[in-house]
Structures are given as C-alpha cells and as structure tokens.
Design an enzyme around this catalytic site. Structure first.
Site, PDB file in Angstrom:
ATOM      1  N   HIS A  67       3.610  14.348  -3.195  1.00 46.30           N
ATOM      2  CA  HIS A  67       2.681  14.446  -4.305  1.00 46.30           C
ATOM      3  C   HIS A  67       1.379  13.783  -3.894  1.00 46.30           C
ATOM      4  O   HIS A  67       1.388  12.682  -3.384  1.00 46.30           O
ATOM      5  CB  HIS A  67       3.283  13.716  -5.509  1.00 46.30           C
ATOM      6  CG  HIS A  67       2.615  14.075  -6.773  1.00 46.30           C
ATOM      7  ND1 HIS A  67       1.334  13.728  -7.048  1.00 46.30           N
ATOM      8  CD2 HIS A  67       3.052  14.775  -7.839  1.00 46.30           C
ATOM      9  CE1 HIS A  67       1.013  14.196  -8.240  1.00 46.30           C
ATOM     10  NE2 HIS A  67       2.036  14.838  -8.742  1.00 46.30           N
ATOM     11  N   TYR A 197      -4.157  11.369 -15.823  1.00 48.05           N
ATOM     12  CA  TYR A 197      -4.634  10.167 -16.514  1.00 48.05           C
ATOM     13  C   TYR A 197      -5.668  10.621 -17.547  1.00 48.05           C
ATOM     14  O   TYR A 197      -6.737  11.130 -17.154  1.00 48.05           O
ATOM     15  CB  TYR A 197      -5.308   9.201 -15.534  1.00 48.05           C
ATOM     16  CG  TYR A 197      -4.386   8.606 -14.493  1.00 48.05           C
ATOM     17  CD1 TYR A 197      -3.421   7.669 -14.857  1.00 48.05           C
ATOM     18  CD2 TYR A 197      -4.504   8.950 -13.153  1.00 48.05           C
ATOM     19  CE1 TYR A 197      -2.592   7.097 -13.897  1.00 48.05           C
ATOM     20  CE2 TYR A 197      -3.673   8.382 -12.191  1.00 48.05           C
ATOM     21  CZ  TYR A 197      -2.724   7.461 -12.570  1.00 48.05           C
ATOM     22  OH  TYR A 197      -1.907   6.892 -11.626  1.00 48.05           O
ATOM     23  N   PRO A 301       2.578  -0.872 -14.570  1.00 50.29           N
ATOM     24  CA  PRO A 301       2.940   0.380 -13.891  1.00 50.29           C
ATOM     25  C   PRO A 301       1.761   1.316 -13.660  1.00 50.29           C
ATOM     26  O   PRO A 301       1.939   2.392 -13.116  1.00 50.29           O
ATOM     27  CB  PRO A 301       3.956   1.018 -14.854  1.00 50.29           C
ATOM     28  CG  PRO A 301       3.663   0.428 -16.177  1.00 50.29           C
ATOM     29  CD  PRO A 301       3.062  -0.923 -15.950  1.00 50.29           C
ATOM     30  N   LYS A 305       3.174   0.371  -8.341  1.00 49.87           N
ATOM     31  CA  LYS A 305       3.339  -0.503  -7.170  1.00 49.87           C
ATOM     32  C   LYS A 305       4.651  -1.300  -7.173  1.00 49.87           C
ATOM     33  O   LYS A 305       5.084  -1.769  -6.126  1.00 49.87           O
ATOM     34  CB  LYS A 305       2.196  -1.538  -7.123  1.00 49.87           C
ATOM     35  CG  LYS A 305       0.836  -0.939  -6.864  1.00 49.87           C
ATOM     36  CD  LYS A 305       0.604  -0.771  -5.384  1.00 49.87           C
ATOM     37  CE  LYS A 305      -0.764  -0.245  -5.061  1.00 49.87           C
ATOM     38  NZ  LYS A 305      -0.770   1.174  -4.726  1.00 49.87           N
ATOM     39  N   TYR A 396      -4.326   3.334  -3.661  1.00 51.12           N
ATOM     40  CA  TYR A 396      -3.407   4.001  -4.578  1.00 51.12           C
ATOM     41  C   TYR A 396      -2.060   4.287  -3.897  1.00 51.12           C
ATOM     42  O   TYR A 396      -1.007   4.096  -4.496  1.00 51.12           O
ATOM     43  CB  TYR A 396      -4.065   5.295  -5.040  1.00 51.12           C
ATOM     44  CG  TYR A 396      -3.388   6.011  -6.179  1.00 51.12           C
ATOM     45  CD1 TYR A 396      -3.222   5.387  -7.421  1.00 51.12           C
ATOM     46  CD2 TYR A 396      -2.945   7.321  -6.054  1.00 51.12           C
ATOM     47  CE1 TYR A 396      -2.626   6.048  -8.478  1.00 51.12           C
ATOM     48  CE2 TYR A 396      -2.353   7.984  -7.102  1.00 51.12           C
ATOM     49  CZ  TYR A 396      -2.199   7.345  -8.314  1.00 51.12           C
ATOM     50  OH  TYR A 396      -1.607   8.002  -9.363  1.00 51.12           O
TER      51      TYR A 396
END
Ligand code: APR
Length: 399
Positions: A67, A197, A301, A305, A396
């Site tokens: 992904h 997002y 979250p 991580k 990221y």
C-alpha cells in the site's frame, strides 16, 4: 521471562527461542482473544525486513498487500500522494495485527517456545537485585512466583511492568492531545484505494484498508465519548449514540462522498474509543526489567507507528540479550534504552506533526483561528512542495 504476547512479546520470544535462549511468556488473555483482537495493520518496510530476517514473514508475504497511496480531502479539495515514489521509495504492507500475532504464535510454539495463557503478571519484584522475580496469577487464581534473570515488559501501557517501576525509576513524558477518535472496524470492502484522511468542520474522518472484506474507519468525536456503556451513562456519549447508520452518514459527510464517490457500507463489527495520547517512559530499563512496545511508549495511531516500534524494539532487545547471555557482553543491553528512545522520539515528533495536520484547533478565539490558518498552510505545503512530500514519505513509512 516475557510479559505479554502482543507483537513485542512474540517477536522477542521467537528470536530468543530460535537462538537457543530459554524463555517463558506469561499472557493474561486466552489464545483465542489474542488471535482475534483487531488493532494496527500497517507495517513499515523496515518492520517487514525485521520479520523476514527471523523467518517470521511467510504469512504477510502470502496474504498481506502493498500500500503506498494516501489521499487527503479538505475544504480546499483533494490530493493524493504516492509515497512509494517519494522519500525512501518504500510502501507499507497491510496485514492485520491479529493475523501477524497468529503467525508469530504458531512459529513460537513450533520452535518449542513456552507460553502460559490466562496467566496475569501482577508485579515484578527485585528488578535491581541479582534475584528478580515475577509474581503472577494462574488461570485458577492461584499466585505463583517465577524467578528470572531478565524480565521483558511487553504487556502494554496498563501492564505489570510499568506498574512495578519504583517511584523515580523513570520519568513519564505524557501529552494528552485533546482529541478523541471512535475507532471502527466495518464489515465492508475498502471504499478507496488509498488511506483516506478527511478534514471537515465537523471533525476528522479516516479510512484505512484492512482486508478485501473489512475496513478500518476513524471518526473524531466529542471528548468523553465511551464505547462501553456504564450504568446511567448519557446516551449522547455511549455507544447507543453511534448506531451504524449514524456512523456511515457521518463518515460520508466528512469524507465528502457526494463529491468523491460513495462509501461501501456494512455492519460495524467493533467500536473502540481512542484518546490521542503520547506517553514515553525514560529510561526503558530498571535493573533486569526492560520495557518494550506499548509498555515503553504510547503513540497516537495517526501515523501507524505503534506496532512498528514494538517490533523494532523487540529485535533490538533480543540481540542485546543474546549478546549478554551467549557472549557475556552487556554493552548492547546497556545501550538498549538510549537506542530505542531515539527511534521513539523521532516517531513521536512525526506523529505530533500529523495530529496538528489532521485536527482543527477547537474554539473560535484568536489562538484557535491562528492555529487553524497554520494547519491549512501545512496542508498546502504538503500538497505543493516536493521537498515536504519527500520528508513526509520518509517519516510516514519509516521507523
Ligand atoms: N500480564 C500478562 N499479560 C498482560 C498483562 C499482564 N499483567 N497486561 C497485559 N497483558 C498482555 C495483553 O493481553 C496483550 O496480549 O500483553 C499484551 C500486550 O500486547 P499489545 O497491547 O499488542 O502491545 P505490544 O506488543 O507492545 O504492541 C504494541 O501493537 O496493538 C498494537 O496499538 C498497539 O500498536 C501498538 C502495538
């Protein structure tokens, strides 16, 4: 002795047993519970490399999928970042945590690893003496004491390891970000081919693929929201306030489904409340007791991580223990805390930045308006600056 059979405890146990070091895992829950608890799902490239190094990646190689795109939807439109073409050029592997835990457990048992389910660690005693011990409660409630040369606290933030630190043994850095999410697992295929997002006047909404049949969603909700009803609880904050239909309508609104395409709806299988918090203990060692994973640090979250740090720290501790036990070299054990804290604080810094990217400051006073203009500029820089995108991508997917 290892407390807790989450990703941290099981990676540690596997590496130790594969290197001929005897250990026992004490796990409070039963096996079925451990193997079905839905949590994280995005594995960083480095996490996959760690798991591969120890022969623990067969399942995720077969059933996980790569992904690499995230999509931001805001009042200024939407944009997508393919982070596998930015920064260090690496994708995530999506593999639900409960499947990873199932694989790790099977591998551990096949290798002859010992584990006691239904056994709760109550306290770690005498960690700073030559005879540390763990007091535990057996499934039938009987107390039992285990002697151990070393104790790895992999039992999460509410576990016995943290509780057993004497006053002054560690400093607790804590930050409540003042944001609450409703974490949802939906029996529905993903609605977009990206992590979504969405920023909206009504609050944040997030979309994260899990499998072809299930999707994780997040909805920012009011402070004081609870997922478990308690007697006399106000319906405004209890789960009754979030029936499936309201959840889907709210997700569709915030994700601007009318503009960008409908969401694929389904039954909501799980609702949990997540208060966005940062929590880091420093140092991560007290004598023979080492803290790993959520027991060491808690991270929101928003940047996925937590599980990745847990795996990384478990490998670092495993190697240090092997050096100590096999070669009588304690240098790596002595460096464990500082080494892990460097990774933890890097992850905290990025996660903190993400939180301020994704959530509007509450209120309408001057300070909030100023914060919100900064947030918009931050998003604009991410949309338009290649340098900012490279920085984002590196952090990221990295741990
Ligand atoms: N005694 C024994 N076991 C315990 C105790 C105790 N007193 N307290 C908790 N446990 C067990 C829990 O039942 C759980 O199985 O410890 C385990 C801790 O596992 P996780 O919470 O998954 O923590 P960790 O392995 O550090 O992984 C952290 O995984 O779940 C995500 O959000 C989490 O991303 C984070 C990462």
């Amino acid at each position: 002795m290892i407390l807790g059979a989450g990703p941290a405890g099981l990676v540690l146990g596997n590496v130790l047993v594969d290197n001929g070091i005897d250990c026992v895992i004490l796990e409070r829950a039963d096996r079925a519970h451990v193997q079905t608890r839905a949590r994280a799902g995005f594995l960083a490239a480095n996490t996959v490399r760690v798991l591969e190094r120890h022969g623990l990646a067969d399942g995720l190689r077969r059933h996980g999928h790569e992904h690499s795109v995230c999509e931001f939807r805001t009042e200024d439109g939407r944009f997508r970042l393919d982070y596998s073409g930015l920064g260090t050029g690496e994708p995530h592997t999506v593999y639900p945590q409960q499947h990873l835990v199932t694989d790790l457990l099977a591998h551990y048992l096949d290798a002859g690893g010992r584990i006691r389910f239904g056994t709760e660690a109550v306290a770690v005693h005498d960690a700073d003496t030559p005879r540390p011990s763990v007091l535990a409660r057996e499934p039938d409630g009987r107390p039992v004491t285990w002697q151990a040369r070393y104790v790895a606290g992999c039992d999460g933030r509410h576990g016995a390891a943290r509780r057993s630190l004497p006053p002054g043994a560690a400093h607790r850095h804590h930050r409540d970000h003042g944001v609450t999410w409703l974490g949802l697992l939906a029996e529905a295929p993903p609605s977009l081919d990206a992590v979504g997002y969405a920023l909206h006047d009504r609050g944040f909404a997030g979309h994260m693929a899990r499998t072809s049949e299930t999707t994780r969603y997040y909805l920012q909700c009011g402070p004081g929201t609870t997922a478990d009803p308690s007697p006399g609880e106000s319906p405004a904050t209890g789960p009754a306030a979030w029936p499936d239909e309201r959840i889907w309508d709210e997700l569709a609104l915030r994700m601007r489904a009318a503009d960008y395409g409908p969401l694929r709806r389904g039954r909501i299988l799980q609702r949990t409340v997540v208060d966005l918090e940062s929590d880091v203990l420093e140092p991560l060692r007290h004598g023979a007791l080492f803290l790993v994973g959520d027991a060491a640090s808690l991270i929101s979250p928003s940047a996925a991580k937590g599980a990745n740090l847990a795996v990384l720290e478990a490998e670092i501790l495993a190697h240090a223990l092997i050096e100590d036990v096999k070669n009588a070299d304690s240098a790596a054990l002595d460096g464990y805390s500082a080494r892990c804290l460097a990774y933890i604080w890097r992850a905290q810094e990025f996660s903190h930045w993400m939180i301020r990217l994704l959530h509007a400051a509450p209120g309408s006073d001057d300070a909030a308006l100023f914060e919100n203009r900064l947030r918009r500029a931050r998003m604009d820089a991410l949309r338009t600056s290649r340098t900012r995108q490279d920085w984002f991508a590196e952090n990221y997917v990295g741990v």
